[in-house]
Design an enzyme around this catalytic site. Structure first.
Site, mmCIF file in Angstrom:
data_model
loop_
_atom_site.group_PDB
_atom_site.id
_atom_site.type_symbol
_atom_site.label_atom_id
_atom_site.label_comp_id
_atom_site.label_asym_id
_atom_site.label_seq_id
_atom_site.Cartn_x
_atom_site.Cartn_y
_atom_site.Cartn_z
ATOM 1 N N HIS A 43 0.842 -1.195 0.000
ATOM 2 C CA HIS A 43 0.000 0.000 0.000
ATOM 3 C C HIS A 43 0.875 1.242 0.000
ATOM 4 O O HIS A 43 1.814 1.353 0.793
ATOM 5 C CB HIS A 43 -0.907 0.003 1.218
ATOM 6 C CG HIS A 43 -1.859 1.158 1.260
ATOM 7 N ND1 HIS A 43 -2.753 1.434 0.250
ATOM 8 C CD2 HIS A 43 -2.052 2.138 2.199
ATOM 9 C CE1 HIS A 43 -3.457 2.514 0.547
ATOM 10 N NE2 HIS A 43 -3.046 2.961 1.716
ATOM 11 N N ASN A 94 -3.180 9.097 4.076
ATOM 12 C CA ASN A 94 -3.728 7.961 3.342
ATOM 13 C C ASN A 94 -4.721 8.462 2.292
ATOM 14 O O ASN A 94 -5.028 9.654 2.226
ATOM 15 C CB ASN A 94 -4.408 6.991 4.320
ATOM 16 C CG ASN A 94 -4.497 5.583 3.764
ATOM 17 O OD1 ASN A 94 -4.178 5.329 2.605
ATOM 18 N ND2 ASN A 94 -4.936 4.653 4.594
#
Length: 326
Positions: A273, A293
């Site tokens: 990620h 994020n």
């Protein structure tokens, strides 16, 4: 086999759903959840109950962990679905990477803490939805930061441009990709569109780049020394936001809410990620990285996570750290 599993999940949900029916409906409303059938809702409810139990058990011992969890919009996904939909970052081959090695400046006293949001170098938190393109969001975040600091003007850039147009370079649209490859596309293309001119669709389409609406460009990529948190700190302190990749394949990461995330369950090599380091500091005696994020403001601490710093490159925070040269 699937029908047996669905029947078991539905039976479980039917047996216990009324104990938490108000909380379930509240969560659905808050997260805009809609299901195609009653059976699907029962299945999702059963998964939600299992995740809810995990979150509550963790929070009962939150003082020992140093961070809390919350039932966010990922709460009705199984562990397998979470991995398939969100953990799609895939690092390309080193032999195809053309990068300049970062050299930490000598004789520089770094600030004890820094937050590039306060200096206009970080745009608002975005949401990738079920499009597995964290690599594109990390790349635009680093480009937005570098451009803002160089030009004293904040411009929001287009992830959709990268999703649609970097496929020939080896990325896979909403099915995963690599941040370096995204930078490479922008360099060769001579620019990247603004978000306002090339908006996010949540799925891959044909390339529609328009150089008349380009918002930024890049000339190269700088790589932080593998696994070196000291070099990462030097880069964040002196250059600006840095794109990173981490292992986010834990329930603790998925449901993070607040505090300094510190977990020995993640890997420093299995990176899945991409995100953006936007600063660093210390909180309650723990050093942390301030990381943006792309899972919306409803995830984590308004879209951010504090990841533990100076703890053996935990979760691979410094294993694939890059930033663009303008």
């Amino acid at each position: 086999m699937r029908s047996i599993i669905l029947f078991s999940l539905a039976s479980l949900a039917m047996a216990v759903q009324y104990e938490f029916v108000e909380e379930w409906h509240l969560w659905k409303g808050q997260n805009n959840k809609r299901y195609a059938s009653e059976l699907e809702e029962l299945e999702r409810h059963a998964i939600w109950l299992s995740n809810k139990k995990y979150v509550e058990e963790h929070n009962a011992r939150a003082d020992a962990f140093g961070y809390t969890l919350a039932m966010n919009h990922l709460g009705d996904l199984s562990a397998e679905e979470y991995v398939e939909q969100y953990l799609t970052n895939a690092r390309g081959s080193n032999e195809h990477r053309e990068m300049k090695a970062f050299l930490a400046p000598k004789g520089v006293q770094y600030a004890e803490s820094i937050d590039w949001r306060t200096k206009g170098a970080v745009t608002s938190v975005k949401y990738q939805g079920q499009c597995g393109a964290s690599y594109a969001f990390a790349a635009t975040g680093a480009l937005e930061g570098a451009s803002a600091l160089a030009n004293d003007k904040q411009v929001t850039l287009s992830e959709q441009n990268i999703i649609d147009c970097s496929v020939p370079y080896g990325n896979h649209g909403c099915s995963g990709g690599d941040t370096y490859t995204a930078f490479k596309y922008v360099i060769d293309n001579g620019g990247i569109d603004t978000e306002s001119s090339y908006s996010f669709k949540g799925k891959q389409s044909s390339c529609q780049y328009n150089n008349k609406t380009s918002g930024a460009s890049a000339t190269g990529v700088v790589s932080i020394g593998y696994g070196s948190e000291s070099d990462l700190l030097a880069a964040v302190a002196t250059v600006g936001p840095v794109a990173v990749a981490v292992d986010a394949n834990t329930n603790a990461f998925r449901f993070y809410q607040s505090g300094v995330f510190d977990s020995s369950s993640c890997s420093s090599t299995k990176l899945n990620h991409a995100m953006l380091v936007t600063g660093y500091g210390s909180y309650n005696g723990k050093d942390y990285w301030l990381v943006k994020n792309s899972w919306s403001k409803n995830w984590g601490d308004s879209g951010y996570i504090l990841m533990v710093r100076n703890k053996y490159n935990q979760c691979g925070i410094a294993s694939d750290a890059l930033y663009p040269m303008l």
